[in-house]
Design a protein around this motif. Structure first.
Motif, short mmCIF file in Angstrom:
data_model
loop_
_atom_site.label_atom_id
_atom_site.label_comp_id
_atom_site.label_asym_id
_atom_site.label_seq_id
_atom_site.Cartn_x
_atom_site.Cartn_y
_atom_site.Cartn_z
N LEU A 78 0.81 -1.05 -0.16
CA LEU A 78 -0.39 -0.01 -0.28
C LEU A 78 1.14 1.43 0.31
N ALA A 79 2.14 1.39 1.04
CA ALA A 79 3.01 2.76 0.95
C ALA A 79 3.25 2.80 -0.37
N SER A 80 3.32 1.44 -1.33
CA SER A 80 4.10 2.05 -2.49
C SER A 80 3.29 2.13 -3.92
N ALA A 81 2.29 1.43 -3.53
CA ALA A 81 1.33 0.91 -4.90
C ALA A 81 0.18 2.59 -4.57
N TYR A 82 -0.25 2.37 -3.26
CA TYR A 82 -1.41 3.71 -3.02
C TYR A 82 -1.21 4.44 -1.85
N PRO A 83 -0.49 5.40 -1.92
CA PRO A 83 0.27 6.15 -0.74
C PRO A 83 -0.33 6.98 -0.22
N GLY A 84 -1.82 7.03 -1.23
CA GLY A 84 -2.68 8.22 -0.36
C GLY A 84 -3.69 7.54 0.30
N LEU A 85 -3.87 5.83 0.30
CA LEU A 85 -4.94 5.58 1.04
C LEU A 85 -4.33 5.03 2.15
N ARG A 86 -5.59 5.85 2.79
CA ARG A 86 -5.75 5.20 4.58
C ARG A 86 -6.27 4.07 4.70
N LEU A 87 -6.33 3.70 5.67
CA LEU A 87 -7.36 2.62 6.27
C LEU A 87 -7.66 3.08 7.16
N THR A 88 -9.10 2.41 7.48
CA THR A 88 -9.69 2.97 8.33
C THR A 88 -10.50 1.51 9.34
N SER A 89 -10.93 2.10 10.90
CA SER A 89 -12.02 0.61 10.73
C SER A 89 -13.49 0.65 11.03
N ASP A 90 -13.89 1.81 10.09
CA ASP A 90 -14.96 2.33 10.12
C ASP A 90 -15.51 1.67 8.86
N CYS A 91 -15.85 0.47 8.51
CA CYS A 91 -16.32 0.02 7.36
C CYS A 91 -17.33 -0.31 6.76
N SER A 92 -18.51 0.86 7.36
CA SER A 92 -19.56 0.33 7.43
C SER A 92 -20.16 0.80 5.95
N GLY A 93 -21.05 0.12 4.92
CA GLY A 93 -21.08 0.93 3.44
C GLY A 93 -20.23 0.83 2.93
N PHE A 94 -19.06 -0.09 3.54
CA PHE A 94 -18.27 -1.65 2.33
C PHE A 94 -19.06 -2.43 1.70
N THR A 95 -18.38 -2.97 0.70
CA THR A 95 -18.85 -4.21 0.02
C THR A 95 -18.59 -5.34 1.31
N HIS A 96 -17.23 -5.52 1.54
CA HIS A 96 -17.23 -6.68 2.28
C HIS A 96 -17.16 -6.28 3.72
N ALA A 97 -17.57 -7.46 5.03
CA ALA A 97 -17.27 -6.78 6.18
C ALA A 97 -15.45 -6.68 6.85
N ALA A 98 -14.98 -5.84 7.24
CA ALA A 98 -13.32 -5.48 7.67
C ALA A 98 -13.59 -5.51 8.50
N ASP A 99 -11.98 -5.97 8.77
CA ASP A 99 -11.34 -4.95 10.24
C ASP A 99 -11.17 -3.41 10.26
N ALA A 100 -10.79 -3.25 8.53
CA ALA A 100 -9.84 -2.46 8.61
C ALA A 100 -10.57 -1.67 6.62
N CYS A 101 -10.43 -0.75 6.30
CA CYS A 101 -11.26 -0.51 5.04
C CYS A 101 -10.57 1.01 4.32
N GLY A 102 -10.38 0.73 3.19
CA GLY A 102 -10.19 2.85 2.47
C GLY A 102 -10.56 2.60 1.40
N SER A 103 -10.68 3.95 0.33
CA SER A 103 -10.82 4.28 -0.80
C SER A 103 -10.25 5.05 -1.77
N LEU A 104 -10.43 5.60 -2.68
CA LEU A 104 -9.21 5.88 -2.88
C LEU A 104 -9.21 6.64 -4.55
#
Length: 138
Positions: A78-104
């Motif tokens: 993630l640091a090299s491919a998508y440095p602007g993508l920040r993961l968070t634990s608030d994943c309501s509204g995402f397609t998959h259930a998750a412990d962490a998520c992000g979009s960019l």
């Protein structure tokens, strides 16, 4: 992308929502190299394994790439491919259930066609992570 579909995607912060992956979606298994090229990646991250890749969509292109990787391997990728993508634990509204998520939003869009990416992570035992990577666009 049609104007009718563009507005909800902008308002949703470019997130794929469960209703977009519903019964009306055409899905097909594809080589992971194809799915990753769509997001301008040369392949799966180093150390990724147990990968499955699916093409989703009728008009707009989207892929669902699932793979397992170590947490440190994911962080490095993630640091090299998508440095602007920040993961968070608030994943309501995402397609998959998750412990962490992000979009960019990808600006400019990837040469392969992706306009944005969504990523969800389910943490497993012994430093493992199940990653759902979803590049999508027009």
């Amino acid at each position: 992308m049609s104007a009718v579909l563009a507005l909800p995607l902008v308002w949703a912060g470019w997130q794929i929502t469960p209703d977009m992956v519903g019964d009306g979606m055409d899905t097909q298994s594809v080589p992971c190299a194809e799915a990753m090229r769509f997001a301008d990646r040369s392949g799966l991250p180093a150390g990724a394994h147990d990968a499955t890749c699916v093409s989703m969509g009728r008009v707009d292109a989207a892929y669902d790439v699932d793979f397992r990787i170590t947490r440190s391997g994911l962080d490095t990728w993630l640091a090299s491919a998508y440095p602007g993508l920040r993961l968070t634990s608030d994943c309501s509204g995402f397609t998959h259930a998750a412990d962490a998520c992000g979009s960019l939003d990808l600006s400019p869009p990837a040469d392969g066609g992706a306009a944005a990416v969504e990523l969800t992570v389910e943490y497993g035992e012994r430093d493992t992570a199940l990653v759902h990577f979803m590049p999508f666009g027009t």
